[in-house]
Design an enzyme around this catalytic site. Structure first.
Site, mmCIF file in Angstrom:
data_model
loop_
_atom_site.group_PDB
_atom_site.id
_atom_site.type_symbol
_atom_site.label_atom_id
_atom_site.label_comp_id
_atom_site.label_asym_id
_atom_site.label_seq_id
_atom_site.Cartn_x
_atom_site.Cartn_y
_atom_site.Cartn_z
ATOM 1 N N HIS A 18 0.847 -1.212 0.000
ATOM 2 C CA HIS A 18 0.000 0.000 0.000
ATOM 3 C C HIS A 18 0.881 1.260 0.000
ATOM 4 C CE1 HIS A 18 -3.036 2.834 1.346
ATOM 5 N NE2 HIS A 18 -3.931 1.895 1.637
ATOM 6 N N GLU A 69 -0.921 1.021 -5.328
ATOM 7 C CA GLU A 69 -0.740 -0.194 -4.526
ATOM 8 C C GLU A 69 -0.680 -1.429 -5.427
ATOM 9 O OE1 GLU A 69 -3.844 -0.144 -1.517
ATOM 10 O OE2 GLU A 69 -3.996 2.017 -1.758
HETATM 11 C C1 BG6 Z 1 -7.043 2.090 0.250
HETATM 12 C C2 BG6 Z 1 -8.484 1.742 0.107
HETATM 13 O O1 BG6 Z 1 -6.254 1.036 -0.220
HETATM 14 O O2 BG6 Z 1 -6.718 2.297 1.628
HETATM 15 C C3 BG6 Z 1 -9.323 2.873 0.696
HETATM 16 O O3 BG6 Z 1 -8.801 1.550 -1.264
HETATM 17 C C4 BG6 Z 1 -8.914 3.115 2.148
HETATM 18 O O4 BG6 Z 1 -10.697 2.523 0.616
HETATM 19 C C5 BG6 Z 1 -7.417 3.375 2.193
HETATM 20 O O5 BG6 Z 1 -9.632 4.219 2.647
HETATM 21 C C6 BG6 Z 1 -6.856 3.631 3.606
HETATM 22 O O6 BG6 Z 1 -7.205 2.595 4.448
HETATM 23 P P1 BG6 Z 1 -6.785 2.653 5.989
HETATM 24 O O7 BG6 Z 1 -7.414 1.450 6.634
HETATM 25 O O8 BG6 Z 1 -5.289 2.640 6.056
HETATM 26 O O9 BG6 Z 1 -7.326 3.981 6.513
#
Ligand code: BG6
Length: 297
Positions: A170, A270
């Site tokens: 991510h 990602e």
């Molecule tokens: C992304 C998702 O990968 O991560 C989003 O597609 C999400 O929907 C974002 O809001 C952040 O997620 P988190 O759990 O780290 O706040």
């Protein structure tokens, strides 16, 4: 070479060091400083949150409000989403799985030719994780740190039943101004717009002028991320899906660790295995998801 948190300086041949520091009590961070780059990796989540090639600027976004606490994911760097991506539908469990909230084992490091340093981390099941996910696994992460950055995430099924994972690296890229960002390479790909639930085909390059949360499917490598000042090439293997995310203003205000203006300086691209690209592993088999980032100014 096996090293546990609490070990201090480990010299790198030539210039530099690999060092384990306690950033906070119970929060070990592996700090790498070589003739090619500087990097920091939290052992919680095996979470790389800084990568600076020598003589260059920080390549990864880190929120000014990011938390460095056991069991919490860092808002920035490269969180590891595993063994599920996003929210879980039928059962309870943390968003993006438990890997990014778990304490990994730092297996050690080695130096390759040319001064690149490779660091390895692993995670296995235990009683607590088994309550969320009842399968036996081994997850191995390696970071190849040089002028470029490569990350490999290898999942082993060490159980006697088959199971499936969805996952993502991510990565939060640091950008100069989100409104000048474009992503090349996704033209013609089908994507799920997570904001509307609809699917569409990508026309032209991806640009940003509002919240974007999309899962692209198909040929997602190589990609080029440009921000008007520089470019990063993203080459992945073992992946047929890619998530592109920027929370923009309103969603950022609902993320306490994001900061008000952070969305202007970041974009997540990602490398993933999600939706139809979810990976099923038979007992004894493994899957490798890998990505290499090459920056140019
Ligand atoms: C992304 C998702 O990968 O991560 C989003 O597609 C999400 O929907 C974002 O809001 C952040 O997620 P988190 O759990 O780290 O706040």
């Amino acid at each position: 070479m096996k090293r546990t948190p609490g070990t201090s300086e480990i010299p790198v041949n030539g210039e530099g060091f690999v060092r384990i520091e306690e950033m906070e009590e119970g929060y070990p961070v592996v700090v790498v400083d070589t003739e090619l780059c500087r990097a920091k990796i939290a052992v919680w989540g095996a979470h790389l949150f800084s990568f600076v090639p020598k003589g260059k600027g920080e390549r990864l976004f880190l929120s000014e409000k990011a938390l460095f606490e056991p069991g919490k994911a860092i808002r920035g760097g490269i969180p590891l989403c595993w063994p599920w991506f996003g929210a879980r539908k039928e059962e309870k469990g943390p968003s993006h799985g438990f890997a990014r909230n778990s304490l990994f084992e730092f297996l050690g490091w080695e130096r390759e030719g040319g001064g690149t340093v490779v660091l390895r981390f692993s995670l296995e099941n235990d009683e607590e994780k088994r309550r969320l996910w009842p399968f036996d696994f081994r997850l191995e992460i390696s970071f190849r740190l040089g002028e470029t950055l490569a990350v490999e995430m290898k999942t082993y099924n060490v159980d006697d039943v088959s199971w499936s994972v969805s996952q993502a690296l991510h990565t939060y890229f640091s950008v100069d101004d989100i409104e000048r960002v474009s992503i090349e390479g996704l033209e013609g790909c089908r994507y799920l717009d997570q904001l509307t639930g609809e699917t569409a085909l990508q026309k032209g390059v991806v640009r940003f002028s509002e919240e974007v949360d999309r899962i692209y499917e198909g040929r997602v490598s190589p990609l080029r991320l440009l921000d008007g000042k520089g470019c990063v090439t993203i080459e992945s293997e073992g992946s047929r899906s890619c998530v592109v995310w920027n929370p923009w203003i309103e969603k950022s205000s609902r993320l306490p660790d994001m900061g008000r203006e952070g969305y202007r300086r970041m974009v997540c691209v990602e490398t993933a295995n999600v939706r139809d690209d979810t990976v099923t592993l038979e007992p004894g088999s493994s899957h490798t998801l890998s990505v290499k980032y090459v920056w140019s100014d």
